[in-house]
Design a protein around this motif. Structure first.
Motif, PDB file in Angstrom:
ATOM      1  N   PRO A 195       0.890  -1.298  -0.175  1.00 23.46           N
ATOM      2  CA  PRO A 195       0.020   0.049  -0.101  1.00 23.46           C
ATOM      3  C   PRO A 195       0.974   0.992  -0.126  1.00 23.46           C
ATOM      4  O   PRO A 195       1.843   1.213   0.026  1.00 23.46           O
ATOM      5  CB  PRO A 195      -0.728  -0.409   1.404  1.00 23.46           C
ATOM      6  CG  PRO A 195      -0.004  -0.929   2.119  1.00 23.46           C
ATOM      7  CD  PRO A 195       0.847  -1.898   1.291  1.00 23.46           C
ATOM      8  N   SER A 196       0.164   2.494  -0.100  1.00 22.96           N
ATOM      9  CA  SER A 196       0.901   3.518  -0.205  1.00 22.96           C
ATOM     10  C   SER A 196       1.730   3.925   1.069  1.00 22.96           C
ATOM     11  O   SER A 196       1.226   3.741   2.128  1.00 22.96           O
ATOM     12  CB  SER A 196      -0.234   4.682  -0.602  1.00 22.96           C
ATOM     13  OG  SER A 196       0.556   5.962  -0.866  1.00 22.96           O
ATOM     14  N   GLY A 197       2.961   4.422   0.967  1.00 22.11           N
ATOM     15  CA  GLY A 197       3.607   4.740   2.005  1.00 22.11           C
ATOM     16  C   GLY A 197       4.615   3.618   2.617  1.00 22.11           C
ATOM     17  O   GLY A 197       5.173   3.838   3.759  1.00 22.11           O
ATOM     18  N   CYS A 198       4.348   2.454   2.211  1.00 17.98           N
ATOM     19  CA  CYS A 198       4.971   1.316   2.685  1.00 17.98           C
ATOM     20  C   CYS A 198       6.461   1.121   2.303  1.00 17.98           C
ATOM     21  O   CYS A 198       7.242   0.122   3.121  1.00 17.98           O
ATOM     22  CB  CYS A 198       4.388  -0.122   2.364  1.00 17.98           C
ATOM     23  SG  CYS A 198       4.629  -0.536   0.685  1.00 17.98           S
ATOM     24  N   THR A 223       9.079   2.731  -2.869  1.00 20.06           N
ATOM     25  CA  THR A 223       9.939   3.977  -3.673  1.00 20.06           C
ATOM     26  C   THR A 223      11.324   4.246  -2.963  1.00 20.06           C
ATOM     27  O   THR A 223      12.458   4.049  -3.522  1.00 20.06           O
ATOM     28  CB  THR A 223       9.216   5.339  -3.616  1.00 20.06           C
ATOM     29  OG1 THR A 223       7.927   5.104  -4.453  1.00 20.06           O
ATOM     30  CG2 THR A 223       9.828   6.093  -4.460  1.00 20.06           C
ATOM     31  N   GLU A 254       6.679   2.282 -10.481  1.00 20.96           N
ATOM     32  CA  GLU A 254       5.165   2.541 -10.609  1.00 20.96           C
ATOM     33  C   GLU A 254       4.973   3.282 -11.928  1.00 20.96           C
ATOM     34  O   GLU A 254       4.359   4.209 -12.117  1.00 20.96           O
ATOM     35  CB  GLU A 254       4.201   3.454  -9.765  1.00 20.96           C
ATOM     36  CG  GLU A 254       4.375   2.992  -8.261  1.00 20.96           C
ATOM     37  CD  GLU A 254       3.231   3.466  -7.316  1.00 20.96           C
ATOM     38  OE1 GLU A 254       2.244   3.651  -7.990  1.00 20.96           O
ATOM     39  OE2 GLU A 254       3.368   3.465  -6.274  1.00 20.96           O
ATOM     40  N   HIS A 304       1.694  -0.660  -6.628  1.00 19.25           N
ATOM     41  CA  HIS A 304       0.708  -1.102  -5.675  1.00 19.25           C
ATOM     42  C   HIS A 304      -0.503  -1.616  -6.109  1.00 19.25           C
ATOM     43  O   HIS A 304      -1.642  -1.807  -5.448  1.00 19.25           O
ATOM     44  CB  HIS A 304       0.350   0.313  -4.747  1.00 19.25           C
ATOM     45  CG  HIS A 304      -0.336   1.273  -5.532  1.00 19.25           C
ATOM     46  ND1 HIS A 304       0.185   2.818  -5.856  1.00 19.25           N
ATOM     47  CD2 HIS A 304      -1.641   1.446  -6.084  1.00 19.25           C
ATOM     48  CE1 HIS A 304      -0.405   3.298  -6.568  1.00 19.25           C
ATOM     49  NE2 HIS A 304      -1.701   2.704  -6.986  1.00 19.25           N
TER      50      HIS A 304
HETATM   51  N1  ATP Z   1      12.450  12.721   1.485  1.00 19.03           N
HETATM   52  C1  ATP Z   1      11.687  12.022   2.457  1.00 19.03           C
HETATM   53  N2  ATP Z   1      11.486  12.757   3.597  1.00 19.03           N
HETATM   54  C2  ATP Z   1      10.798  12.481   4.641  1.00 19.03           C
HETATM   55  N3  ATP Z   1       9.954  11.398   4.589  1.00 19.03           N
HETATM   56  C3  ATP Z   1      10.094  10.629   3.648  1.00 19.03           C
HETATM   57  C4  ATP Z   1      10.517  10.961   2.414  1.00 19.03           C
HETATM   58  N4  ATP Z   1      10.488  10.067   1.589  1.00 19.03           N
HETATM   59  C5  ATP Z   1       9.646   9.051   1.904  1.00 19.03           C
HETATM   60  N5  ATP Z   1       9.253   9.584   3.200  1.00 19.03           N
HETATM   61  C6  ATP Z   1       8.373   8.806   4.139  1.00 19.03           C
HETATM   62  O1  ATP Z   1       8.929   7.342   3.855  1.00 19.03           O
HETATM   63  C7  ATP Z   1       7.591   6.632   3.882  1.00 19.03           C
HETATM   64  C8  ATP Z   1       7.870   5.655   2.856  1.00 19.03           C
HETATM   65  O2  ATP Z   1       7.748   6.335   1.556  1.00 19.03           O
HETATM   66  P1  ATP Z   1       7.732   5.654  -0.017  1.00 19.03           P
HETATM   67  O3  ATP Z   1       7.639   6.809  -0.699  1.00 19.03           O
HETATM   68  O4  ATP Z   1       8.839   4.774   0.061  1.00 19.03           O
HETATM   69  O5  ATP Z   1       6.403   4.992   0.103  1.00 19.03           O
HETATM   70  P2  ATP Z   1       5.963   4.055  -1.233  1.00 19.03           P
HETATM   71  O6  ATP Z   1       5.733   2.628  -0.741  1.00 19.03           O
HETATM   72  O7  ATP Z   1       6.611   4.446  -2.593  1.00 19.03           O
HETATM   73  O8  ATP Z   1       4.420   4.609  -1.402  1.00 19.03           O
HETATM   74  P3  ATP Z   1       3.531   5.025  -2.611  1.00 19.03           P
HETATM   75  O9  ATP Z   1       2.856   3.934  -3.088  1.00 19.03           O
HETATM   76  O10 ATP Z   1       2.571   6.066  -2.307  1.00 19.03           O
HETATM   77  O11 ATP Z   1       4.571   5.675  -3.627  1.00 19.03           O
HETATM   78  C9  ATP Z   1       6.499   7.210   4.065  1.00 19.03           C
HETATM   79  O12 ATP Z   1       6.031   7.338   5.157  1.00 19.03           O
HETATM   80  C10 ATP Z   1       7.027   8.452   3.461  1.00 19.03           C
HETATM   81  O13 ATP Z   1       6.317   9.853   4.280  1.00 19.03           O
END
Ligand code: ATP
Ligand code: MG
Lengths: 291, 364
Positions: free
Chosen positions: B37-40, B43, B159, B192
C-alpha cells in the motif's frame, strides 16, 4: 442587485482605476519623448506644448552626434560624447548582469539541492542588498581608491556584480525549485555528471526564468546612478551619470537635450525587452509551466 | 549480469522509519515486483538501490560488490520514473540519445542505436516530437526506450504504469513482460496494484509499513498468504474475511461469529482457540439451493458478469460476503433468497488476532 449588473460595475471600476494608473505611469514617458522633439522655446512654454510644433531632430543630433552646427553656444555641454557612455554602460551592465546571473544560478542550485545556505542565511543575503547604497558608498570609495579600482570599468562591473548577486540567487532559486528532482535524477542515472546535469538539463529548463532574471538585473544596473557617480570620475561615466550633467549645470536647464539623451537611454532596454518578451511571460509565471 | 542483494537495509527520514531491516536477494534475470500500500517504503527501497538515497544502515550489493558509496551513474542500472521524467526541452530522439551521449558513444552509432530502440518500442513516429506532444502511454514508452538504449544490467521501475488508463496499462504491462523475456535482464518493478504484481512477477515482495511481509511466487502469495494483510491485499474480488472466534474442545473445532457457526476442517483441531478471522476466496465458496453446506445466507445482490456470476450475501457486516459461481446458473436468483454455502476445506484460512495465519495447511 443582479449578478450581471454588479459584474458590470466591478468592470467599470477596474477599468477606471487601470486607465488612471496607465495615464499616471505613461505621462512622464510621453513628456520625455515629446520634449525631445521640441525646439528650445517650447521646453518651458506656458501653457505647455503637448505636441512639438514643428518637431525637430536638433536635440538628438546635438546630444548624440555632437553636431557643431546645432551646438548653439548657449546649450553647449562640455563633456564627452554620450556614445562613449553608451558603450560604457552597455559593457558594464551586460557583463556584470551576466556574471551575476551565471554565478547566482550556480549558487542557487547549491542552495536548492544541497541546502548550502539555510533559509536564514538566504534572507540575510537579501538583507545585504537592502542596505541603502548611500550608506556604504563613502567607505566603498575609500576601498576603491586604495585598491586602484576607482574610475575603472572593472571596478564598476565588480560592484554591480556583487550587489546584484543576492537578487540573482533569490530569483533563480525559485525557478530551480520548480524543476522536478526526478528529471535531474533521470539524467544522473543515464550517466550525466553533476555539472553536465546542471548545464544540459537544469539551466536549459529554466532559461525563461534566467532571461527574466537577466532583464530585471539589467534594468537595475543600467539605471543605477549613485554608485556610478561616486566610483567613477570621467573615464567610465555611465549613461545615468552623463544624463545628470545636463541638470543644474551653469548652462541652465536644457530639457530638450536631456530628453533626447533620456530617450536614448530608455530605447536599448525596450529593445532588449522586446527581443526576449516571449521568455518574460513564461519566466515571470514559471510556476504554471506544465511539468 | 546483476544479482542484487539487500542486507539489513534501513532508511529513516528523521523519526520516520521508511524501510526496516530489508533482506532479500534478487537473482540475475529475475522479474521481482515490490508491492504494497501507499507509504510502505517501496519507492524508498528502489531509490536506495538506484543510489538516490543513502541507506541509514545496511548494505546493497550488486554482483557481490558493495555499492553503498557508488554514484547512481556508476551502478550500471536503469530507472524509469513514475512521472516519466523526460527532458521537456529535448526532442524524443534527443531524450533517447542522452544516455549514449553521456557515455561518449560516437554519433553514427548513437543514431543507429536510437533507431533500433525506437523500433523495438514502436515509437519511430515520435522521434521528432517534443515530450509535451506525447500522450501518457507514449511518454512511458519513450522513458523505457531512453533507459533501454543504455543497456543497463537491471531495470528499476517505479510505478511506471500508474498514470495510465486501464487499457494502456494492460498493453504496457504486456510490453514490460515481453521486454524482460527478450532482454533477460533483472527487473525490479514497484507497484501498488496487486493485479500488475500477479501477472508480471517471477517473485513478489509484499511490503507493509517498511517491512517485508512475504516473499514468494504469485501462486504462493495467492494461495498461501502468511497473514491477513497479504490475504486481503491480493485477489479481485478480494478474499472474504469474517471476524469471529475459534471455539471447541479437543475433538471438535468450530468457527463462530454472529452469522457463522460451522465445524472447521480436521487440520485445525490443534489450533489455538480464541479470537480469529476466517477467510475464504469467493471462488472457493460453493453455492447451492438447499443441499449440504456450512451455512445459509440471504442474497443481497446478484452481479452476472457472463463467464461468472458474483453473488453478494448479507453477513451482517458492511462488507458483503462474496461467492463466485461459474456461468449464469445463478444469474436469476432474487435478492433475499437464502442459499446454502459450502467452503472448500483446503482453501479455508484462519488468521489469529495479530493477523498471522493459523494452521497453515502446507501439507496440501
Ligand atoms: N524525502 C523524504 N522525507 C521524509 N519522509 C519521506 C521521504 N521520502 C519518503 N518518506 C516517508 O517514507 C515512507 C515511505 O515512503 P515511500 O515513498 O517509500 O512509499 P511508497 O511505498 O513508495 O508509497 P507510494 O505507493 O505512495 O509511492 C512514507 O511514510 C513517506 O512519508
Ligand atoms: Mg512510491
Amino acid at each position: 442587485m443582479t449578478k450581471s449588473r454588479s459584474r458590470r460595475i466591478t468592470a467599470i471600476i477596474r477599468y477606471t482605476v487601470l486607465t488612471i494608473w496607465a495615464i499616471v505611469a505613461f505621462f512622464p514617458i510621453y513628456w520625455m519623448i515629446s520634449t525631445s522633439f521640441k525646439i528650445d522655446t517650447q521646453w518651458f512654454a506656458w501653457p505647455p506644448v503637448y505636441f512639438p510644433d514643428p518637431p525637430t531632430l536638433s536635440n538628438y543630433l546635438n546630444v548624440w552626434l555632437g553636431a557643431q552646427e546645432y551646438a548653439s553656444t548657449q546649450y553647449a555641454i562640455s563633456s564627452q560624447t554620450p556614445l562613449v557612455s553608451l558603450l560604457n554602460s552597455t559593457i558594464i551592465a551586460t557583463t556584470s548582469t551576466l556574471l551575476a546571473v551565471v554565478f547566482g544560478a550556480v549558487i542557487a542550485y547549491g542552495v536548492s539541492r544541497y541546502k548550502i545556505l539555510s533559509e536564514a542565511r538566504m534572507f540575510q543575503l537579501l538583507m545585504l542588498r537592502m542596505i541603502p547604497p548611500i550608506v556604504v558608498v563613502a567607505p566603498l570609495s575609500l576601498y576603491y581608491s586604495a585598491l586602484g579600482l576607482l574610475d575603472t570599468m572593472f571596478g564598476l562591473i565588480l560592484i554591480y556584480f556583487l550587489t546584484n548577486l543576492p537578487y540573482a540567487v533569490w530569483m533563480t532559486k525559485s525557478f530551480i525549485d520548480e524543476v522536478p528532482r526526478e528529471i535531474e535524477q533521470a539524467a544522473e542515472i543515464l550517466g550525466a555528471s553533476r555539472w553536465r546535469t546542471i548545464f544540459e538539463v537544469v539551466l536549459p529548463l529554466i532559461r525563461s526564468g534566467l532571461v527574466a532574471t537577466f532583464l530585471f538585473i539589467l534594468i537595475l544596473t543600467w539605471s543605477e546612478y549613485l554608485l556610478a557617480l561616486i566610483l567613477s570620475k570621467t573615464n567610465v561615466a555611465t549613461l545615468p551619470v552623463e544624463l545628470s550633467k545636463y541638470q543644474g549645470t551653469t548652462e541652465g536647464k536644457v530639457y530638450g537635450r536631456q530628453a533626447a539623451l533620456a530617450v536614448g537611454i530608455t530605447v536599448p532596454l525596450m529593445i532588449v525587452g522586446l527581443i526576449i518578451r516571449k521568455h518574460l511571460a513564461r519566466g515571470f509565471s514559471f510556476g504554471m509551466v506544465r511539468r | 549480469m546483476a544479482r542484487i542483494e539487500l542486507c539489513d537495509l534501513n532508511k529513516s527520514f528523521g523519526s520516520v522509519r521508511a524501510v526496516k531491516d530489508i533482506n532479500i536477494t534478487i537473482e540475475d534475470g529475475e522479474f521481482v515486483v515490490f508491492v504494497g500500500p501507499s507509504g510502505c517504503g517501496k519507492t524508498t527501497t528502489l531509490r536506495m538501490i538506484a543510489g538516490f538515497e543513502d541507506p541509514t544502515s545496511g548494505e546493497i550489493r550488486i554482483d557481490g560488490r558493495i555499492v553503498n558509496d557508488l554514484e547512481p551513474r556508476d551502478r550500471g542500472l536503469g530507472m524509469v520514473f513514475q512521472s516519466h521524467a523526460l527532458f521537456p526541452h529535448k526532442s524524443i530522439a534527443q531524450n533517447i540519445e542522452f544516455g549514449l551521449r553521456m557515455k561518449d558513444v560516437p554519433a553514427p552509432e548513437r543514431i543507429q542505436r536510437v533507431r533500433e530502440v525506437a523500433e523495438m518500442m514502436h515509437i519511430t513516429h515520435l522521434l521528432d516530437k517534443m515530450p509535451a506532444q506525447c500522450s501518457g502511454g507514449e511518454s512511458q514508452r519513450v522513458a523505457l526506450a531512453r533507459t533501454l538504449v543504455t543497456n543497463p544490467s537491471t531495470f528499476l521501475l517505479d510505478e511506471p504504469l500508474s498514470s495510465l488508463d486501464a487499457k494502456l496499462r494492460r498493453e504496457l504491462r504486456a510490453e514490460c513482460g515481453r521486454l524482460q523475456e527478450e532482454l533477460k535482464r533483472t527487473f525490479i518493478f514497484v507497484t501498488h496494484d496487486q493485479e500488475e504484481a500477479m501477472t508480471l512477477a517471477d517473485r513478489i515482495v509484499v511490503m507493509r509499513s517498511g517491512e517485508i511481509e512475504q516473499v514468494g511466487s504469485p501462486m504462493d502469495i495467492y494461495s498461501e498468504p502468511i497473514s491477513y494483510f497479504v490475504a486481503d491485499f491480493f485477489g479481485s474480488p478480494s478474499m472474504n474475511l469474517v471476524a469471529g472466534e475459534v471455539v471447541g474442545d479437543t475433538d471438535v473445532v468450530r468457527f463462530r461469529s454472529t452469522h457463522f457457526d460451522f465445524a472447521l476442517p480436521e487440520h485445525f483441531k490443534k489450533s489455538k482457540r480464541g479470537a480469529a478471522t476466517f477467510g475464504i476466496r469467493p471462488e472457493h465458496v460453493g453455492v447451492a439451493f438447499g443441499g449440504k453446506g456450512e451455512i445459509e445466507l440471504p442474497v443481497r445482490l446478484v452481479e452476472p458478469l457472463g463467464k461468472d456470476t458474483l453473488l453478494y450475501f448479507d453477513d451482517g457486516t458492511e462488507r458483503a460476503f462474496i461467492a463466485v459461481s461459474e456461468g449464469l446458473e445463478m444469474a436469476d436468483v432474487k435478492s433475499g433468497a437464502r442459499i446454502t454455502l459450502s467452503f472448500d476445506p483446503r482453501r479455508l484460512y484462519l488468521f489469529d488476532a495479530d493477523g498471522r495465519r493459523i494452521g497453515a495447511a502446507t501439507q496440501f
